[in-house]
Design a protein around this motif. Structure first.
Motif, PDB file in Angstrom:
ATOM      1  N   PHE A 204       7.933  -6.748  -1.907  1.00  0.00           N
ATOM      2  CA  PHE A 204       7.130  -7.091  -0.741  1.00  0.00           C
ATOM      3  C   PHE A 204       5.983  -8.006  -1.115  1.00  0.00           C
ATOM      4  N   SER A 205       5.939  -8.399  -2.375  1.00  0.00           N
ATOM      5  CA  SER A 205       4.882  -9.322  -2.773  1.00  0.00           C
ATOM      6  C   SER A 205       5.499 -10.344  -3.712  1.00  0.00           C
ATOM      7  N   HIS A 224       4.651  -8.566  -7.916  1.00  0.00           N
ATOM      8  CA  HIS A 224       3.212  -8.449  -8.162  1.00  0.00           C
ATOM      9  C   HIS A 224       2.666  -7.080  -7.782  1.00  0.00           C
ATOM     10  N   SER A 225       3.490  -6.238  -7.220  1.00  0.00           N
ATOM     11  CA  SER A 225       3.027  -4.909  -6.841  1.00  0.00           C
ATOM     12  C   SER A 225       3.276  -3.901  -7.963  1.00  0.00           C
ATOM     13  N   SER A 226       3.101  -4.344  -9.220  1.00  0.00           N
ATOM     14  CA  SER A 226       3.325  -3.458 -10.373  1.00  0.00           C
ATOM     15  C   SER A 226       4.692  -2.799 -10.307  1.00  0.00           C
ATOM     16  N   ALA A 244       8.604   1.455 -10.242  1.00  0.00           N
ATOM     17  CA  ALA A 244       7.177   1.236 -10.039  1.00  0.00           C
ATOM     18  C   ALA A 244       6.462   1.848 -11.233  1.00  0.00           C
ATOM     19  N   PHE A 245       5.495   1.161 -11.790  1.00  0.00           N
ATOM     20  CA  PHE A 245       4.825   1.730 -12.950  1.00  0.00           C
ATOM     21  C   PHE A 245       3.322   1.814 -12.724  1.00  0.00           C
ATOM     22  N   ARG A 246       2.672   2.541 -13.651  1.00  0.00           N
ATOM     23  CA  ARG A 246       1.271   2.896 -13.502  1.00  0.00           C
ATOM     24  C   ARG A 246       0.296   1.738 -13.616  1.00  0.00           C
ATOM     25  N   ASP A 247       0.685   0.727 -14.364  1.00  0.00           N
ATOM     26  CA  ASP A 247      -0.333  -0.213 -14.812  1.00  0.00           C
ATOM     27  C   ASP A 247      -0.299  -1.539 -14.082  1.00  0.00           C
ATOM     28  N   LEU A 248      -1.013  -2.506 -14.638  1.00  0.00           N
ATOM     29  CA  LEU A 248      -1.166  -3.775 -13.955  1.00  0.00           C
ATOM     30  C   LEU A 248       0.154  -4.548 -13.935  1.00  0.00           C
ATOM     31  N   PRO A 249       0.300  -5.481 -12.997  1.00  0.00           N
ATOM     32  CA  PRO A 249       1.579  -6.180 -12.827  1.00  0.00           C
ATOM     33  C   PRO A 249       2.005  -6.997 -14.048  1.00  0.00           C
TER      34      PRO A 249
ATOM     35  N   ALA B 120      -2.342   8.200 -10.839  1.00  0.00           N
ATOM     36  CA  ALA B 120      -1.265   7.259 -10.533  1.00  0.00           C
ATOM     37  C   ALA B 120      -1.417   5.919 -11.226  1.00  0.00           C
ATOM     38  N   ARG B 127      -0.056  -1.716  -5.649  1.00  0.00           N
ATOM     39  CA  ARG B 127       1.002  -1.613  -4.644  1.00  0.00           C
ATOM     40  C   ARG B 127       0.416  -1.530  -3.251  1.00  0.00           C
TER      41      ARG B 127
END
Lengths: 378, 136
Positions: A204-205, A224-226, A244-249, B120, B127
């Motif tokens: 979505f990004s 870009h949504s990690s 989906a992961f915890r950290d920055l993209p 999280a 996100r």
């Protein structure tokens, strides 16, 4: 330590590429030049400066068989550089773009290269022997926004692209006279140039960094949504997984084997993803050491200060890390990693060495030989 | 004529969504009366309608989620029983809460935000910021 060599070449690097024998590295130090450094007796020496572009060079690729360098720039041009005598001689490739070129990659057989641009087009360039020049064919349709990354399938015909419209697309780049129709290859060789085989609408990004697995069966790209997306059996009925992961993209990805992917990005530290026996992908661990402060907030440098101010409102004590605030986030790289390049034999199915470059101006070589736990995944 | 029909269907759908939200709201009130705020929050977050563009539906759901968020007292209890699948949607609502500017709402959202980020990670924040399609 997975990082076996670190060198600070410039204040900031946009992209880099290695010579076929890995003795030289070409990179753009965030200006309109390409610098080539040669490693001689453990010291890096500047060997050449390629000056032809007018604006930032956004993509460099060095072909391993023909020893040609292709560069693309925000000045909407591309040059193919050939080594003649002791000089690199440029040949202009007229891309016919009206916006910046953002990324480039030689095809596996090195007879074509693909350029992604801000003009929502992809240029496929091939060499025309009769006229002794490189011709550009444009894929104008489909993209709704800038094309951020391109990746060739091992069959030299399919090309995957990612765009800031969030989608990953696969096109056929079959060119009569350049490619041969392989009756065994199946559907990909029946498609016309520029035909879209597949469009993946998982993000979505903005989407960045796309890469194919060594066999061409799996595709990975990042949003870009990690989030990182894995697509198996690319074709009429693909199997997609969103991790989906915890950290920055992330900004770029590389398959180092069929089942292991390295992602690099804003955490300044390569992330390892692996697929288990059932094909489920998940995050394994970071490659470099992570600096964790012993007390106080879990986020180093700029974040602890910002969060301290944010949460200070709700009467929590602001932990002042003091000197720790100025230390780097990830470890080896001090700023976003934007580019990851394999360092194995071209076309090999498992890679244990690769290099990364980032906005901190460093080029780091990573070797997984010492990472026992990861070698098992390969 | 065709356009009118499409609008009619959309409105119908919105009505259905809003009545589901009202039903949810009654369930949440009853859970709060039984001092089960964590379950109330889960119920509020479940079935959030992100893929409708209808602002009334989003607002209606926000009111319900807000009620549940404000009723949370024990953050440890919240995070030990809230499933990770709710993290992203909760983060989106926390930002909606922070955007109201209302002091008690912001205080509560900030309190939860700190713990949620710890659990999280920054990716959760990313996100909620990067997704412009599924907004709350």
């Amino acid at each position: 330590m997975a990082a076996v060599a670190v060198h600070q070449f410039a204040p900031c690097i946009t992209c880099h590429a290695w010579s076929p024998d890995r003795s030289m590295v070409a990179f753009c130090p965030n200006n309109s030049e390409v610098h080539i450094y040669k490693l001689s007796e453990d010291k890096w020496e500047q060997a050449h400066i390629l000056q032809k572009h007018d604006q930032i060079v956004s993509g460099i690729d060095w072909s391993s068989r023909a020893n040609r360098i292709v560069t693309v720039s925000h000045d909407r041009n591309s040059y193919v550089w050939n080594y003649e005598g002791s000089e690199w001689v440029p040949t202009l490739v007229i891309l016919r773009l009206n916006r910046a070129a953002l990324c480039v990659q030689w095809s596996p057989q090195e007879n074509k290269f693909a350029v992604g641009s801000g003009a929502k087009t992809v240029c496929i360039c091939y060499y025309e022997q009769e006229n002794n020049w490189w011709v550009s064919k444009l894929i104008r349709k489909r993209h709704n926004s800038s094309v951020t990354s391109v990746a060739w399938h091992p069959n030299n015909i399919l090309l995957a692209t990612t765009s800031t419209d969030g989608k990953c697309r696969v096109f056929s780049t079959f060119i009569k006279g350049v490619d041969t129709r392989d009756s065994k290859a199946g559907s990909s060789s029946d498609s016309k140039f520029g035909e879209q085989i597949l469009q993946l609408d998982l993000s979505f990004s903005w989407a960045f960094g796309v890469n194919w697995s060594p066999s061409g069966n799996t595709l990975a790209y990042v949003g870009h949504s990690s989030t990182i997306y894995f697509v198996d059996d690319v074709g009429p009925s693909p199997l997609a997984q969103n991790v989906a992961f915890r950290d920055l993209p992330l900004r770029d990805v590389l398959f180092i084997s069929e089942k292991v992917v390295i992602g690099v990005g804003f955490d300044c530290n390569p992330m390892v993803f692996a697929a288990d026996e059932s094909g489920m992908w998940s995050f394994v661990r970071f490659l470099g050491e992570r600096k964790t402060s012993s007390t106080g907030p879990k986020y180093g440098s700029q974040f602890s200060e910002a969060f301290g101010k944010l949460y200070g409102q709700s009467k929590h004590s602001i932990n002042n890390d003091g000197i720790d605030n100025s230390r780097q986030r990830g470890g080896v790289h001090e700023n976003c990693i934007t580019c990851i390049v394999p360092l194995g034999e071209a076309g090999s199915s498992t890679i244990t060495r690769f290099s990364t470059s980032g906005l901190d101006g460093k080029v780091v070589i990573w070797d997984l030989e010492s990472q026992q736990d990861l070698l098992e995944y390969l | 004529m065709m356009a009118a029909t499409v609008d009619f269907v959309e409105a119908d759908n919105a009505e259905a969504i809003i009545s589901r939200i009202e039903h949810k709201s009654r369930k949440i009130e009853s859970l709060l009366k039984q001092s089960r705020p964590v379950e109330a929050l889960k119920t509020a977050l479940e079935g959030s309608p992100p893929n409708t563009r209808d602002e009334r539906c989003k607002s209606a759901n926000w009111i319900v989620v807000h009620r549940a968020i404000m009723a949370i007292k024990d953050l440890d209890a919240l995070f030990s029983s809230l499933d990770p699948e709710y993290y992203d949607i909760l983060m989106k609502y926390l930002y909606r809460g922070l955007s109201t500017g209302d002091r008690p709402t912001c205080d509560q959202c900030l309190r939860i935000h700190e713990r949620l980020t710890e659990r999280a990670g920054l990716g959760c924040i990313l996100r909620s910021l990067a997704d412009t399609m599924n907004t709350v």
